[in-house]
Design a protein around this motif. Structure first.
Motif, short mmCIF file in Angstrom:
data_model
loop_
_atom_site.label_atom_id
_atom_site.label_comp_id
_atom_site.label_asym_id
_atom_site.label_seq_id
_atom_site.Cartn_x
_atom_site.Cartn_y
_atom_site.Cartn_z
N ASP A 80 0.87 -1.16 0.00
CA ASP A 80 0.00 0.00 0.00
C ASP A 80 0.92 1.23 0.00
O ASP A 80 1.81 1.33 0.85
N PRO A 81 0.73 2.17 -0.92
CA PRO A 81 1.67 3.30 -1.00
C PRO A 81 1.51 4.34 0.10
O PRO A 81 2.35 5.25 0.21
N GLN A 82 0.48 4.25 0.92
CA GLN A 82 0.27 5.30 1.92
C GLN A 82 1.42 5.34 2.93
O GLN A 82 2.05 4.31 3.22
N GLY A 83 1.68 6.53 3.45
CA GLY A 83 2.75 6.70 4.42
C GLY A 83 4.11 6.74 3.79
O GLY A 83 4.93 5.83 3.99
N PRO A 84 4.44 7.80 3.00
CA PRO A 84 5.75 7.84 2.34
C PRO A 84 6.93 7.69 3.30
O PRO A 84 7.94 7.06 2.96
N LEU A 118 1.20 10.24 -4.93
CA LEU A 118 0.08 9.30 -4.76
C LEU A 118 -0.74 9.62 -3.52
O LEU A 118 -1.98 9.57 -3.55
N GLU A 119 -0.06 9.94 -2.43
CA GLU A 119 -0.76 10.26 -1.18
C GLU A 119 -1.70 11.44 -1.37
O GLU A 119 -2.86 11.42 -0.94
N GLY A 120 -1.21 12.48 -2.03
CA GLY A 120 -2.06 13.64 -2.28
C GLY A 120 -3.22 13.33 -3.20
O GLY A 120 -4.35 13.80 -2.99
N LYS A 121 -2.97 12.54 -4.23
CA LYS A 121 -4.04 12.18 -5.17
C LYS A 121 -5.11 11.34 -4.48
O LYS A 121 -6.31 11.52 -4.72
N ARG A 122 -4.72 10.41 -3.64
CA ARG A 122 -5.70 9.57 -2.93
C ARG A 122 -6.57 10.38 -1.99
O ARG A 122 -7.74 10.09 -1.80
N LEU A 123 -5.96 11.41 -1.37
CA LEU A 123 -6.70 12.23 -0.40
C LEU A 123 -7.31 13.48 -1.03
O LEU A 123 -8.05 14.21 -0.37
N LEU A 130 -0.50 18.48 2.61
CA LEU A 130 -0.18 17.33 3.47
C LEU A 130 0.98 17.65 4.41
O LEU A 130 1.06 17.12 5.52
N LEU A 131 1.89 18.51 3.95
CA LEU A 131 3.08 18.85 4.73
C LEU A 131 2.84 19.98 5.73
O LEU A 131 3.77 20.39 6.41
N GLY A 132 1.61 20.48 5.77
CA GLY A 132 1.31 21.51 6.77
C GLY A 132 0.83 22.82 6.20
O GLY A 132 0.54 23.74 6.95
N GLY A 133 0.78 22.93 4.88
CA GLY A 133 0.30 24.16 4.28
C GLY A 133 1.41 25.00 3.69
O GLY A 133 2.58 24.79 3.96
N ALA A 366 -2.36 23.76 -8.46
CA ALA A 366 -3.54 23.68 -7.60
C ALA A 366 -4.09 22.27 -7.44
O ALA A 366 -4.89 22.01 -6.54
N GLY A 367 -3.70 21.34 -8.31
CA GLY A 367 -4.29 20.01 -8.29
C GLY A 367 -3.79 19.15 -7.15
O GLY A 367 -2.85 19.50 -6.43
N PRO A 368 -4.41 17.98 -6.96
CA PRO A 368 -3.97 17.08 -5.89
C PRO A 368 -2.60 16.47 -6.17
O PRO A 368 -2.16 16.41 -7.31
#
Length: 396
Positions: A80-84, A118-123, A130-133, A366-368
């Motif tokens: 599972d690719p989550q959690g780089p 991948l993490e950004g696209k899934r979410l 994801l890194l805090g803004g 701007a995209g995921p």
């Protein structure tokens, strides 16, 4: 309504739901040759149809990086690719005790970038989110290899190009000082070039100078003192990067800030440089130093020493954009190196998703995920891979 509830309602619907199960199925590697370097890209495919983009460009060593990517592929397939970060730790510390080297770290960096994508696209959110803004958006740039398109290396050519560059919106540039000739002639010519730019645009253009590790302690100080009245923003890699103590001595004596770090890997190599106070600006590369995961940690380490970060980047579109996402939330971010000569072709190959310079800065896509789409079929058709190998040139 409680604030926490209002914040939840403001999130995209995709971010409120758990991402569907996902498994990595394979790596696809794309190679092309654009201008003076081979570009290596990674697509990590999954069983849901999502793909993550990474870049593993390593000058003159595309063959070694490709082999390193294929060596890593079995350890990711089926995962599972989550959690780089968990994948970073598992692949760096767990697969082999022989884990360090430019090709190996470049391959791991490409995997890390692709997993963040991948993490950004899934979410359904950008990597910077994801890194805090994004503390920085737009992000300021400097035009690298700025003098490489000049047909003649004369003061007049530098004056004209500086005026045109400023007209196009750029606020900072960097070029490599003359490499041929003795140090005295090189110093004299460098001063004339900087004087020409200052005569054309005054202080409206910040100037970085790449010394390419070609000076020693004495001549670096001589160059720095000659340039000091012209106020360049930094001298990059004046001496060998393997000697952080010498860089510390130079930085203490130089009237011009010292920048270095494009060839350093991981926090462990930046730590002695910082402890010796060898640079006012560090320049790690997201594609070599450990990906987005490690680049952020290097930036945070540098911040504790009061040192700014201006990441190295002169490769393909994925590396450029990955570096932006990593830097957007870093308090000590200074400038992002940028291949201004490639903006038009990258914009075309990325179908309008690549950020193009305006007023010396770019905005995050701007995209995921990385927010980037690359037409690899068109890239490899227009710029077929040649396998540039500098060893052949050096041995002639």
């Amino acid at each position: 309504m409680p604030l926490s509830r209002r914040c939840l309602l403001a999130l995209p619907a995709a971010a409120l739901a758990a991402p569907p199960p996902c498994r990595i199925t394979r790596f696809v590697i794309h190679k092309a040759t654009l201008r003076w370097r081979d570009l290596v890209f990674l697509e990590i495919h999954t069983d849901t149809g999502l793909t993550g983009l990474g870049e593993a460009t390593l000058e003159t060593r595309a063959d070694l990086v490709e082999a390193a990517l294929r060596w890593l592929e079995p350890s990711l397939t089926g995962q599972d690719p989550q959690g780089p970060e968990q994948h970073w730790n598992r692949n760096y510390y767990g697969l082999s005790r022989w884990r360090h080297g430019a090709a190996e770290l470049t391959a791991l960096s490409a995997v890390d970038i692709a997993l963040w994508d991948l993490e950004g696209k899934r979410l359904g959110v950008p990597v910077a989110r994801l890194l805090g803004g994004a503390m920085h958006d737009p992000l300021p740039l400097y035009f690298t290899h700025w003098s490489s398109t000049l047909k003649q290396r004369t003061p007049a050519a530098f004056r004209d190009w500086a005026a045109e560059t400023r007209r196009r919106g750029w606020r900072a540039v960097k070029w490599t000082v003359p490499l041929a000739g003795d140090d005295q002639s090189r110093i004299a010519q460098t001063v004339k070039e900087v004087e020409a730019v200052r005569a054309a645009v005054g202080s409206d253009l910040q100037i970085g100078l790449e010394l390419a590790e070609t000076f020693n302690y004495r001549t670096t100080l001589e160059l720095a003192r000659a340039l000091a009245p012209l106020k360049p923003m930094f001298l990059e890699e004046p001496t060998l990067r393997e000697n952080p103590a010498l860089l510390g001595q130079l930085a203490a004596q130089s009237p011009v800030p010292i920048a270095t770090g494009e060839g350093l890997l991981l926090r462990s190599e930046f730590r002695p440089l910082l402890e010796h106070k060898g640079a006012a600006i560090v320049q790690p590369d997201v594609m070599h130093a450990g990906g987005i995961t490690e680049l952020r940690k290097i930036a945070q380490l540098a911040e504790t020493f009061g040192v700014e970060i201006a990441p190295h980047q002169c490769s393909g579109p994925v590396g450029h954009v990955a570096s932006l996402h990593a830097m957007a939330g870093c308090r000590n971010f200074f400038l992002q190196e940028w291949e201004g000569d490639d903006d038009a072709v990258y914009d075309e190959l990325c179908q309008g998703t690549y950020p193009v310079q305006k007023d010396g800065a770019v905005r995050l896509p701007a995209g995921p995920g990385l927010g980037l789409t690359v037409n690899f079929a068109e890239l490899t058709r227009r710029f077929p891979y040649k396998g540039i190998n500098r060893r052949a040139t050096l041995t002639k």
